[in-house]
Design an enzyme around this catalytic site. Sequence first.
Site, short mmCIF file in Angstrom:
data_model
loop_
_atom_site.label_atom_id
_atom_site.label_comp_id
_atom_site.label_asym_id
_atom_site.label_seq_id
_atom_site.Cartn_x
_atom_site.Cartn_y
_atom_site.Cartn_z
N HIS A 122 0.86 -1.18 0.00
CA HIS A 122 0.00 0.00 0.00
C HIS A 122 0.90 1.24 0.00
CE1 HIS A 122 -2.73 2.95 1.88
NE2 HIS A 122 -3.72 2.16 1.53
N ASP A 199 3.25 -4.33 8.31
CA ASP A 199 2.09 -3.47 8.11
C ASP A 199 0.86 -4.35 8.35
OD1 ASP A 199 -0.06 -2.04 7.25
OD2 ASP A 199 0.69 -1.64 5.23
N GLN A 202 -4.40 -4.90 7.45
CA GLN A 202 -5.43 -5.86 7.04
C GLN A 202 -5.38 -7.16 7.83
OE1 GLN A 202 -7.80 -5.00 5.04
NE2 GLN A 202 -6.92 -3.13 4.23
N LYS A 225 -10.19 0.16 10.86
CA LYS A 225 -10.42 -1.05 10.06
C LYS A 225 -10.78 -2.24 10.94
CE LYS A 225 -7.06 0.27 6.53
NZ LYS A 225 -7.79 0.62 5.32
N CYS A 363 -4.73 1.90 -3.65
CA CYS A 363 -3.49 2.53 -3.14
C CYS A 363 -2.26 1.64 -3.29
CB CYS A 363 -3.60 2.96 -1.68
SG CYS A 363 -4.89 4.14 -1.37
#
Length: 409
Positions: A122, A199, A202, A225, A363
Amino acid sequence: MIDTEQVRKDFPMYRNGGMYGDRPLHYLDNAATTFKPRQVIEASDRYYTDICANTKRGDYALAHDADVAYDESRETVARFINADPEEVVFTSGDTMGLNFVAYGLMPGLKKGDEIVLSWEEHASNALPWFRVAQITGASIKYVPLTEDGRITPENLKSVVNENTKVVALASISNVLGRPLPVRELARIAHSVGAVYVDDGAQSVPHSETDVRETDVDFLCFSGHKMLGPTGIGVMYGKRERLEGLEPLFYGGEMNARFDSSCSISLSDVPDRFEAGTQNMSGAMGLAEACRYIESIGFRNIRDHERKLKRMAVDGMLANGNAVLYNADSDTGIVTFNINGVFAQDAASYLGDRGVFVRSGTHCAKILPEFLKTQATVRASMYIYNDEDDVKALVEASRHAEDFLDVFFN
Ligand code: PMP
């Protein structure tokens, strides 16, 4: 098993009987952001209604209560990822956390050093590193993806060497949704002395996260999220890594000591990274989101998302008019294109029928070079999605070639 009907009762976004205006509400853009249960909204509001004082500075009872709530929020979030509270820094979100890490590591980087990313990253886990590489002269390298878009330990091994200083990868990509073998990848990074940055935007909302087990050096994620408020996120760092990281922001609340000679003496972690008045309400909401997710349970979340994903994939394959880019991935992200229809047009057509999905590059702007398509449509599930949402997606996709109707009806 998740009882979606019961779960939806907690979510004010479903208060109109599953309608959004005059459309049914089939919200399938959870990789972008999630709805919030009333428990989270109430926990955030409690700061403003009951304990509205600044933290880390007041000597009176109200400020003390705000301090306690803020500290307890940190403890809850730390427990959620199996970290110590001192290793949890509140940020405004994943993007801020990743910038914290990239700029914080910058003083240790120089020409000849290498930062390893992937084509799936991303913008928030690519651009901070690009910028830091521009400033320091370090170079960016990419882990090659397998033919089906996976990052494997073997592929990471093929790009790391004694010059590798950072490996920064999303543990689940927001486009292809494939979970990485984080523990093995972190071990490979460590074997050449590199820092491993996860990261987790998600992954943290959808699968159990244990930073002791994965042994990552840094992990960043966003509250919004994972059923939490916007404007709050986390940068986790191993204590010794945080102690070696240069703070990006300086100001009050970081408890630094300074005098007229301009010398600065930093406080302990995590305070030194929390300059300025913090998002107390957001932290309280995020802690409640952790508790809410725990009450549902990650096993249930995984089984639920897998079931819906499988249904969506089977339905779309049966439709026979779509290309699926990640039919086999384990998570609740389905990325596709309808043959002959530009992704944005397909998303508008679906949206007109109340199926709210995302289109574009999501993104991750390098990935289209790999997928050999300019843009894709992405449907992403979470705990309140049900079979009707998936049926609506499949049904609308079946007719998406009629997208021009959206404009001429
Ligand atoms: N990384 C990944 C993999 C993401 O999916 C996102 C959000 N789409 C981000 C980083 C950035 O998160 P935020 O915008 O909440 O900072």
